[in-house]
Structures are given as C-alpha cells and as structure tokens.
Scaffold this motif. Structure first.
Motif, PDB file in Angstrom:
ATOM      1  N   LEU A   4       0.850  -1.193   0.000  1.00  0.00           N
ATOM      2  CA  LEU A   4       0.000   0.000   0.000  1.00  0.00           C
ATOM      3  C   LEU A   4       0.883   1.238   0.000  1.00  0.00           C
ATOM      4  CD1 LEU A   4      -2.504  -1.121   2.787  1.00  0.00           C
ATOM      5  CD2 LEU A   4      -2.854  -1.250   0.317  1.00  0.00           C
ATOM      6  N   VAL A   5       0.576   2.170  -0.884  1.00  0.00           N
ATOM      7  CA  VAL A   5       1.363   3.400  -0.967  1.00  0.00           C
ATOM      8  C   VAL A   5       0.419   4.600  -0.939  1.00  0.00           C
ATOM      9  CG1 VAL A   5       2.986   4.763  -2.326  1.00  0.00           C
ATOM     10  CG2 VAL A   5       3.170   2.265  -2.302  1.00  0.00           C
ATOM     11  N   GLU A   6       0.594   5.421   0.091  1.00  0.00           N
ATOM     12  CA  GLU A   6      -0.236   6.611   0.238  1.00  0.00           C
ATOM     13  C   GLU A   6       0.396   7.808  -0.456  1.00  0.00           C
ATOM     14  OE1 GLU A   6      -0.291   4.528   4.392  1.00  0.00           O
ATOM     15  OE2 GLU A   6       1.196   5.057   2.870  1.00  0.00           O
ATOM     16  N   SER A   7      -0.450   8.747  -0.835  1.00  0.00           N
ATOM     17  CA  SER A   7       0.022  10.006  -1.404  1.00  0.00           C
ATOM     18  C   SER A   7      -1.036  11.073  -1.144  1.00  0.00           C
ATOM     19  CB  SER A   7       0.293   9.883  -2.902  1.00  0.00           C
ATOM     20  OG  SER A   7      -0.893   9.532  -3.594  1.00  0.00           O
ATOM     21  N   GLY A   8      -0.642  12.322  -1.346  1.00  0.00           N
ATOM     22  CA  GLY A   8      -1.598  13.416  -1.242  1.00  0.00           C
ATOM     23  C   GLY A   8      -1.513  14.237   0.032  1.00  0.00           C
ATOM     24  N   GLY A   9      -0.667  13.834   0.951  1.00  0.00           N
ATOM     25  CA  GLY A   9      -0.533  14.612   2.173  1.00  0.00           C
ATOM     26  C   GLY A   9       0.179  15.932   1.903  1.00  0.00           C
ATOM     27  N   LEU A  18      -7.784  18.518   1.409  1.00  0.00           N
ATOM     28  CA  LEU A  18      -6.774  17.629   0.828  1.00  0.00           C
ATOM     29  C   LEU A  18      -7.462  16.341   0.411  1.00  0.00           C
ATOM     30  CD1 LEU A  18      -3.657  17.822   3.216  1.00  0.00           C
ATOM     31  CD2 LEU A  18      -3.765  18.621   0.847  1.00  0.00           C
ATOM     32  N   ARG A  19      -6.880  15.686  -0.568  1.00  0.00           N
ATOM     33  CA  ARG A  19      -7.378  14.378  -0.977  1.00  0.00           C
ATOM     34  C   ARG A  19      -6.238  13.386  -0.892  1.00  0.00           C
ATOM     35  NH1 ARG A  19      -8.986  11.982  -6.864  1.00  0.00           N
ATOM     36  NH2 ARG A  19     -10.769  10.679  -6.269  1.00  0.00           N
ATOM     37  N   LEU A  20      -6.387  12.405  -0.032  1.00  0.00           N
ATOM     38  CA  LEU A  20      -5.394  11.352   0.092  1.00  0.00           C
ATOM     39  C   LEU A  20      -5.757  10.194  -0.829  1.00  0.00           C
ATOM     40  CD1 LEU A  20      -4.888  11.196   3.960  1.00  0.00           C
ATOM     41  CD2 LEU A  20      -3.781  12.695   2.291  1.00  0.00           C
ATOM     42  N   SER A  21      -4.736   9.570  -1.364  1.00  0.00           N
ATOM     43  CA  SER A  21      -4.917   8.383  -2.184  1.00  0.00           C
ATOM     44  C   SER A  21      -4.052   7.268  -1.628  1.00  0.00           C
ATOM     45  CB  SER A  21      -4.510   8.649  -3.639  1.00  0.00           C
ATOM     46  OG  SER A  21      -5.284   9.669  -4.213  1.00  0.00           O
ATOM     47  N   CYS A  22      -4.506   6.052  -1.822  1.00  0.00           N
ATOM     48  CA  CYS A  22      -3.731   4.879  -1.430  1.00  0.00           C
ATOM     49  C   CYS A  22      -3.879   3.841  -2.524  1.00  0.00           C
ATOM     50  CB  CYS A  22      -4.223   4.330  -0.105  1.00  0.00           C
ATOM     51  SG  CYS A  22      -3.481   2.753   0.356  1.00  0.00           S
ATOM     52  N   ARG A  72     -13.624   4.267  -2.933  1.00  0.00           N
ATOM     53  CA  ARG A  72     -12.642   3.341  -3.498  1.00  0.00           C
ATOM     54  C   ARG A  72     -12.974   3.071  -4.951  1.00  0.00           C
ATOM     55  NH1 ARG A  72     -12.816  -2.084  -0.115  1.00  0.00           N
ATOM     56  NH2 ARG A  72     -11.517  -2.914  -1.811  1.00  0.00           N
ATOM     57  N   ASP A  73     -11.934   2.769  -5.692  1.00  0.00           N
ATOM     58  CA  ASP A  73     -12.036   2.393  -7.089  1.00  0.00           C
ATOM     59  C   ASP A  73     -11.394   1.024  -7.204  1.00  0.00           C
ATOM     60  OD1 ASP A  73     -11.728   1.987  -9.810  1.00  0.00           O
ATOM     61  OD2 ASP A  73     -11.275   4.074 -10.233  1.00  0.00           O
ATOM     62  N   ASN A  74     -12.196  -0.011  -7.233  1.00  0.00           N
ATOM     63  CA  ASN A  74     -11.650  -1.368  -7.249  1.00  0.00           C
ATOM     64  C   ASN A  74     -10.892  -1.665  -8.539  1.00  0.00           C
ATOM     65  OD1 ASN A  74     -12.605  -1.969  -4.679  1.00  0.00           O
ATOM     66  ND2 ASN A  74     -14.573  -2.716  -5.463  1.00  0.00           N
ATOM     67  N   ALA A  75     -11.296  -1.063  -9.623  1.00  0.00           N
ATOM     68  CA  ALA A  75     -10.594  -1.284 -10.892  1.00  0.00           C
ATOM     69  C   ALA A  75      -9.164  -0.770 -10.816  1.00  0.00           C
ATOM     70  CB  ALA A  75     -11.343  -0.598 -12.020  1.00  0.00           C
ATOM     71  N   ARG A  76      -8.953   0.278 -10.037  1.00  0.00           N
ATOM     72  CA  ARG A  76      -7.610   0.849  -9.862  1.00  0.00           C
ATOM     73  C   ARG A  76      -6.962   0.423  -8.555  1.00  0.00           C
ATOM     74  NH1 ARG A  76     -10.326   4.815 -12.818  1.00  0.00           N
ATOM     75  NH2 ARG A  76      -9.117   5.681 -14.550  1.00  0.00           N
ATOM     76  N   SER A  77      -7.660  -0.409  -7.774  1.00  0.00           N
ATOM     77  CA  SER A  77      -7.137  -0.856  -6.483  1.00  0.00           C
ATOM     78  C   SER A  77      -6.695   0.330  -5.637  1.00  0.00           C
ATOM     79  CB  SER A  77      -5.963  -1.822  -6.682  1.00  0.00           C
ATOM     80  OG  SER A  77      -6.363  -2.955  -7.413  1.00  0.00           O
ATOM     81  N   THR A  78      -7.527   1.333  -5.591  1.00  0.00           N
ATOM     82  CA  THR A  78      -7.185   2.578  -4.910  1.00  0.00           C
ATOM     83  C   THR A  78      -8.327   3.009  -3.991  1.00  0.00           C
ATOM     84  OG1 THR A  78      -5.807   3.272  -6.774  1.00  0.00           O
ATOM     85  CG2 THR A  78      -6.514   4.985  -5.243  1.00  0.00           C
ATOM     86  N   VAL A  79      -7.937   3.529  -2.845  1.00  0.00           N
ATOM     87  CA  VAL A  79      -8.895   4.105  -1.917  1.00  0.00           C
ATOM     88  C   VAL A  79      -8.528   5.565  -1.708  1.00  0.00           C
ATOM     89  CG1 VAL A  79      -7.602   3.380   0.143  1.00  0.00           C
ATOM     90  CG2 VAL A  79     -10.066   3.824   0.308  1.00  0.00           C
ATOM     91  N   TYR A  80      -9.550   6.392  -1.548  1.00  0.00           N
ATOM     92  CA  TYR A  80      -9.349   7.827  -1.406  1.00  0.00           C
ATOM     93  C   TYR A  80      -9.948   8.319  -0.092  1.00  0.00           C
ATOM     94  CZ  TYR A  80      -8.826   7.240  -6.454  1.00  0.00           C
ATOM     95  OH  TYR A  80      -8.438   6.813  -7.698  1.00  0.00           O
ATOM     96  N   LEU A  81      -9.402   9.408   0.386  1.00  0.00           N
ATOM     97  CA  LEU A  81      -9.980  10.084   1.532  1.00  0.00           C
ATOM     98  C   LEU A  81     -10.016  11.576   1.207  1.00  0.00           C
ATOM     99  CD1 LEU A  81     -11.093   9.624   4.416  1.00  0.00           C
ATOM    100  CD2 LEU A  81      -8.831  10.301   5.260  1.00  0.00           C
TER     101      LEU A  81
END
Length: 126
Positions: A4-9, A18-22, A72-81
């Motif tokens: 898992l790799v987070e970004s957006g902080g 802010l929008r965080l992505s993982c 979350r976007d399961n097609a991209r395996s990504t979760v957002y906050l």
C-alpha cells in the motif's frame, strides 16, 4: 502479499481541503475492507474511516463525519480520503490499511487490518 502506498498529504491551512490516495499492488484480489487511520503527535493510532469492498458499508470516526469522505475504485485498487474543512486537530500521519478477511462489514479496530502503508503526513496550520 499486498503493498500500500499513500500520497496526497501536505501542509494546508485550517478550513482547507486535501485528498489522500492509497494505491494497492500485489494480491489485490485478496483485499476486502480498506481503511484510513491516523496518528497525531504523542497520540495512539486511531481509526478514521473505512469502506467495504462493495462500497455499501462505510464508517467514520465522529470527529470527521460531514467533513471527510472515503471512496474506493476497485478497478484501480485505490482508496481515497477526501478531507474538507480541515482542523488543527486533524494534523497527523495518515495510514492506509487493508483487511484480507472475506467480509463486507467494516471494522474500526486496527487489529483487523493485515496490511499497512508507510503513511503520509497531513499538517493543518492556523
């Protein structure tokens, strides 16, 4: 295994957004619930929000309800906050977490999550 790799902080003024992505990689098919936790200075790591695999179950800690939205976007395996109207007390390192237990019920306890990201710093200034 799952990575898992987070970004957006970053640094933002109070009231800002802010929008965080993982992004998840590896055996992403084994992921069910995805969540966000945070750890502020001198504090315990706490649950923030989580979403089930089908998106039908979401949970939030009371202090962020109405301000944060998890998706979350399961097609991209990504979760957002998506974090709006940020407050000083939201300052923390935010961690993404994944639960591999086959269930569509969100858990708010950190011990239910099997994989963790390295975290991304969110700093809210006055």
């Amino acid at each position: 295994q799952v990575q898992l790799v987070e970004s957006g902080g970053g640094l933002v003024q109070a009231g800002g957004s802010l929008r965080l992505s993982c992004a998840a990689s590896g055996r992403t098919s084994s992921i069910y619930v995805l969540g966000w936790f945070r750890q502020g200075p001198g504090k315990e790591r706490e649950f923030v929000a989580a979403v089930s695999r089908d998106g039908r179950d979401t949970r939030y800690i009371d202090s962020v309800k109405g301000r944060f939205t998890i998706s979350r976007d399961n097609a991209r395996s990504t979760v957002y906050l998506q974090m709006n109207n940020l407050k000083l007390e939201d300052t923390a390192v935010y961690y993404c977490a994944a639960d591999r237990t086959p269930r569509n019920v969100v858990s708010i306890t950190r011990y239910a999550y099997d994989y963790w990201g390295q975290g991304t710093q969110v700093t809210v200034s006055s």
